[in-house]
Write a protein that holds these residues in place. Structure first.
Motif, PDB file in Angstrom:
ATOM      1  N   TYR A 134      -1.509   0.987  -5.927  1.00  0.00           N
ATOM      2  CA  TYR A 134      -0.688   0.141  -5.070  1.00  0.00           C
ATOM      3  C   TYR A 134       0.723   0.176  -5.627  1.00  0.00           C
ATOM      4  N   ASP A 149       0.820  -1.210   0.000  1.00  0.00           N
ATOM      5  CA  ASP A 149       0.000   0.000   0.000  1.00  0.00           C
ATOM      6  C   ASP A 149       0.857   1.265   0.000  1.00  0.00           C
ATOM      7  N   ARG A 150       2.145   1.106   0.289  1.00  0.00           N
ATOM      8  CA  ARG A 150       3.053   2.240   0.233  1.00  0.00           C
ATOM      9  C   ARG A 150       4.278   1.875  -0.590  1.00  0.00           C
TER      10      ARG A 150
END
Lengths: 85, 188
Positions: free
Chosen positions: B111, B96-97
């Motif tokens: 994503y 997600d990061r």
């Protein structure tokens, strides 16, 4: 090869691979979950060790006892050079 | 495969359900290539699988999940396979990061691809070819292999992210992250 020379060259390789590495003395962890090297950088170091010392790092060699910190890496290289001789 | 002519192996890069291990690796193995599939989701460590009627056709599965030391051994195995001029089939994980160049567009969200794989590919200097298995009408599957990505890690991941985003926009049914999308999870 003298032990001091092996250590000097290992330190040089470590610093070339991760220049921002701090104090390498004592139990400063290089490889491992809590270490300074992520797994890709660790592989880069292993390849550099192979090239510098003409050794082969086998699958079974990749474990904390051999590669966790500077002392264990230097001892591993010494043992690998002795095996090769 | 022309990519193997340099003798540095080749990496086939997939994602989501576009390159699932049950299809690409065994199919290429059947055509005579030495193929390794690296990924998670297969508990029990590395294993060799057989496919098809001909039991001489093998492909090896490298499980890179697990602790640091297991992951490092898996990366060393990837390197060893490429040094033998073999083919690696890999699907990078999603997070997600991540870094902006690794961002993949997916239904109005982003994503991020695992950039560490691309650093590895740059280091090992193997050609990296995006690879997508596409289902057609009548049950026919086609494996599409794109030209090699740039050799440097950042342009490599950036170009792959663009290609993945395009495939996901055209064939969203091949995405794997639906649960996270539906539940509006921050964590992919």
């Amino acid at each position: 090869m003298e032990a001091m020379e092996i250590e000097r060259r290992v330190v040089q390789l470590v610093r070339e691979t991760v220049p921002e590495c701090g104090d390498l003395n004592g139990d400063f962890v290089l490889l491992g979950e809590e270490g300074a090297f992520d797994s890709v950088t660790a592989l880069e170091l292993l390849l550099a060790l192979e090239k510098e010392f003409g050794i082969v790092v086998k699958d079974d060699d990749v474990q904390p006892a051999n590669l966790r910190n500077l002392e264990s890496i230097v001892n591993f290289v010494k043992a690998a050079l002795a095996r090769r001789a | 495969m022309a990519a193997l002519q340099a003798g540095k192996g080749a990496v086939l890069l997939s994602c989501h359900n576009f390159g699932f291990s049950k299809l690409v690796a065994p199919t290429l193995a059947r055509r005579g290539y030495h193929v390794h599939r690296a990924g998670g989701g297969k508990k029990g460590g590395h294993r060799v699988s057989r496919w098809g009627k001909d039991y001489r056709i093998n492909w090896k599965y490298l499980d890179h999940r697990g602790d640091y030391w297991h992951r490092l051994r898996s990366l060393a195995a990837v390197r060893a396979a490429l040094a033998l001029n073999q083919v690696m089939h890999i699907s990078p994980r999603a997070y997600d990061r991540g870094e902006e160049e690794a961002a993949v567009q997916f239904f109005g969200r982003k994503y991020f691809l695992d950039s560490r794989w691309f650093r590895l590919f740059q280091m090992l200097q193997a050609p990296v070819l995006p690879c997508f298995a596409i289902a057609g009408s009548g049950g026919k599957m086609t494996i599409v292999i794109h030209p090699a990505l740039p050799a440097s890690a950042k342009p490599m991941v950036r170009q792959f992210a663009v290609i993945v985003s395009d495939y996901l926009s055209r064939l969203p049914e091949c995405g794997r992250l639906w649960k996270a999308v539906y539940l509006n999870r921050g964590q992919w």
